[in-house]
Design a protein around this motif. Structure first.
Motif, PDB file in Angstrom:
ATOM      1  N   ALA A   1       0.828  -1.206   0.000  1.00 17.99           N
ATOM      2  CA  ALA A   1       0.000   0.000   0.000  1.00 17.99           C
ATOM      3  C   ALA A   1       0.861   1.254   0.000  1.00 17.99           C
ATOM      4  O   ALA A   1       0.559   2.238  -0.690  1.00 17.99           O
ATOM      5  CB  ALA A   1      -0.929  -0.009   1.211  1.00 17.99           C
TER       6      ALA A   1
ATOM      7  N   ALA B   1       2.531   1.684  -3.494  1.00 15.18           N
ATOM      8  CA  ALA B   1       1.514   2.098  -4.462  1.00 15.18           C
ATOM      9  C   ALA B   1       1.192   3.582  -4.305  1.00 15.18           C
ATOM     10  O   ALA B   1       0.968   4.285  -5.297  1.00 15.18           O
ATOM     11  CB  ALA B   1       0.254   1.254  -4.296  1.00 15.18           C
ATOM     12  N   SER B   2       1.178   4.071  -3.072  1.00 19.41           N
ATOM     13  CA  SER B   2       0.874   5.488  -2.821  1.00 19.41           C
ATOM     14  C   SER B   2       1.965   6.414  -3.338  1.00 19.41           C
ATOM     15  O   SER B   2       1.732   7.617  -3.485  1.00 19.41           O
ATOM     16  CB  SER B   2       0.657   5.717  -1.322  1.00 19.41           C
ATOM     17  OG  SER B   2       1.887   5.637  -0.610  1.00 19.41           O
TER      18      SER B   2
ATOM     19  N   VAL C   1      -4.262  -2.602  -2.319  1.00 21.08           N
ATOM     20  CA  VAL C   1      -3.989  -1.681  -3.427  1.00 21.08           C
ATOM     21  C   VAL C   1      -5.201  -1.502  -4.341  1.00 21.08           C
ATOM     22  O   VAL C   1      -5.115  -0.818  -5.362  1.00 21.08           O
ATOM     23  CB  VAL C   1      -2.781  -2.155  -4.264  1.00 21.08           C
ATOM     24  CG1 VAL C   1      -1.549  -2.305  -3.387  1.00 21.08           C
ATOM     25  CG2 VAL C   1      -3.081  -3.459  -4.999  1.00 21.08           C
TER      26      VAL C   1
ATOM     27  N   SER D   1      -6.187   2.053  -5.377  1.00 21.34           N
ATOM     28  CA  SER D   1      -5.178   2.810  -6.121  1.00 21.34           C
ATOM     29  C   SER D   1      -5.141   2.440  -7.598  1.00 21.34           C
ATOM     30  O   SER D   1      -4.625   3.199  -8.422  1.00 21.34           O
ATOM     31  CB  SER D   1      -3.783   2.565  -5.517  1.00 21.34           C
ATOM     32  OG  SER D   1      -3.361   1.224  -5.746  1.00 21.34           O
TER      33      SER D   1
ATOM     34  N   THR E   1      -3.383   0.113  -8.820  1.00 19.68           N
ATOM     35  CA  THR E   1      -2.046  -0.388  -9.129  1.00 19.68           C
ATOM     36  C   THR E   1      -2.106  -1.866  -9.517  1.00 19.68           C
ATOM     37  O   THR E   1      -2.784  -2.652  -8.864  1.00 19.68           O
ATOM     38  CB  THR E   1      -1.120  -0.208  -7.914  1.00 19.68           C
ATOM     39  OG1 THR E   1      -1.156   1.148  -7.492  1.00 19.68           O
ATOM     40  CG2 THR E   1       0.309  -0.580  -8.260  1.00 19.68           C
TER      41      THR E   1
END
Length: 351
Positions: A223, A226-227, A273, A276, A278
């Motif tokens: 996470a 991905a951010s 994720v 997001s 991703t």
């Protein structure tokens, strides 16, 4: 004798009362209104919303001169709305960068890439367990796993803002930082010596995916990375140890098979994720893909290929057709990891 008949009026007719005239007048109005209503019904047109209006013949003809009449138009005309063409799918042409590129040389490194390259990969978690970026996770700091300083943050921003498709490579279960910090809650342990870490031939350690703390830690890293703006996370060493004294691994406390544990870890990563957008990808070796599974590592193609977007395989160009056939039943895309770029198709050129 006087003759009264010749004087004045010959007879008395009297004066008509004025009230009768008004009665007659109103009766005439009522008759005219009724007649107008009957005539108007022939020219009354109802609209789609239920309201109506009057269309007189001479006004309708004048309207028809100005624009085509709607009444009597064909109702079977097919309306075709053209949809915009979907953007073409661009094959992945990826180049792995040396981790030193995160020290501040990102711009120069990208300028030196071949013109056909449209994606770049960089390692952010090593097999030793080091995180090569300034992670803010307390669990990583407690395990002394944070190896990247603040300058790396700027390099990562330059990378993710460069226009290239960006891939972060992460070692999953081979980890000599978090395992020693959580021997019983996360690490693969020895069977012969209670409470001691099992170690590989190179004296490194592994995390056990059947343990919840392991899954939480790796999902938190996923996470966080991905951010940072990466388009894809590529996990390697996503399996149990394959070499060494495997008979000395403690297994009596497992409540699931190795295959189930890896599938659960993949699900936990996906959940972290999901918002997001991703992509999640996995490195598998050529032998496992062609065989469909590996009893030692616990990797099962049928369970993992449906949980990851891409399967990366270190291979040769000649083996690609055979690998494509093995992955044909699944939606995961094959990406060969090669030494040099092929003439066509997707690829990742690895350092």
């Amino acid at each position: 004798m006087r003759n009264y008949g010749t004087r004045g009026y010959s007879g008395y007719r009297g004066r008509r009362p004025s009230g009768k005239r008004w009665v007659v007048f109103f009766l005439v109005l009522i008759l005219l209104a009724a007649a107008a209503s009957l005539v108007a019904q022939h020219y009354m047109v109802y609209d789609m919303d239920g309201t109506y209006h009057i269309e007189l013949p001479w006004l309708r003809r004048a309207s028809n001169v100005q624009k085509p009449a709607l009444h009597g138009a064909r109702q079977d005309l097919e309306i075709v709305i053209e949809q915009p063409d979907a953007p073409p799918v661009v094959p992945l042409h990826a180049q792995e960068l040396d981790p030193s590129a995160l020290s501040g040389t990102v711009s120069r490194t990208l300028k030196a890439l071949p013109k056909d390259v449209n994606a770049v990969a960089v390692r952010l978690k090593t097999a030793n367990g080091d995180l090569l970026y300034p992670s803010a996770l307390p669990a990583a700091a407690e395990a002394n796993a944070v190896a990247g300083d603040k300058s790396v943050s700027g390099a990562i921003r330059n990378l993710t803002d460069s226009g290239y498709y960006t891939i972060a490579r992460l070692s999953a279960l081979h980890d000599s930082r978090f395992a020693p910090a959580h021997k019983s809650d996360a690490a693969v342990q020895q069977k012969a010596y209670k409470g001691e870490l099992w170690y590989a031939p190179d004296s490194t350690f592994y995390l056990a995916p059947e343990k919840e703390l392991t899954r939480q830690y790796l999902a938190s890293i996923a996470a966080e990375v991905a951010s940072l703006g990466f388009d894809e996370l590529l996990f390697d060493e996503f399996g149990y140890p394959a070499n060494g004294r495997l008979y000395n691994i403690k297994t009596d406390e497992r409540e699931m098979t190795q295959e189930q544990a890896l599938a659960l870890l993949a699900d936990n990563l996906r959940e972290m994720v999901r918002d997001s957008g991703t992509k999640l990808s996995l490195v598998m070796d050529e032998k496992t893909v062609l065989a469909g599974s590996d009893a030692k590592t616990g990797q099962d193609l049928s369970l993992l290929a449906v949980r990851f977007d891409r399967i990366y395989v270190p291979t040769t160009e000649e083996k690609v057709p055979e690998l494509l056939e093995a992955l044909a039943p699944y939606t995961a895309e094959l990406v060969p990891i090669l030494d040099t770029a092929p003439a066509e198709g997707v690829y990742l050129i690895s350092q």
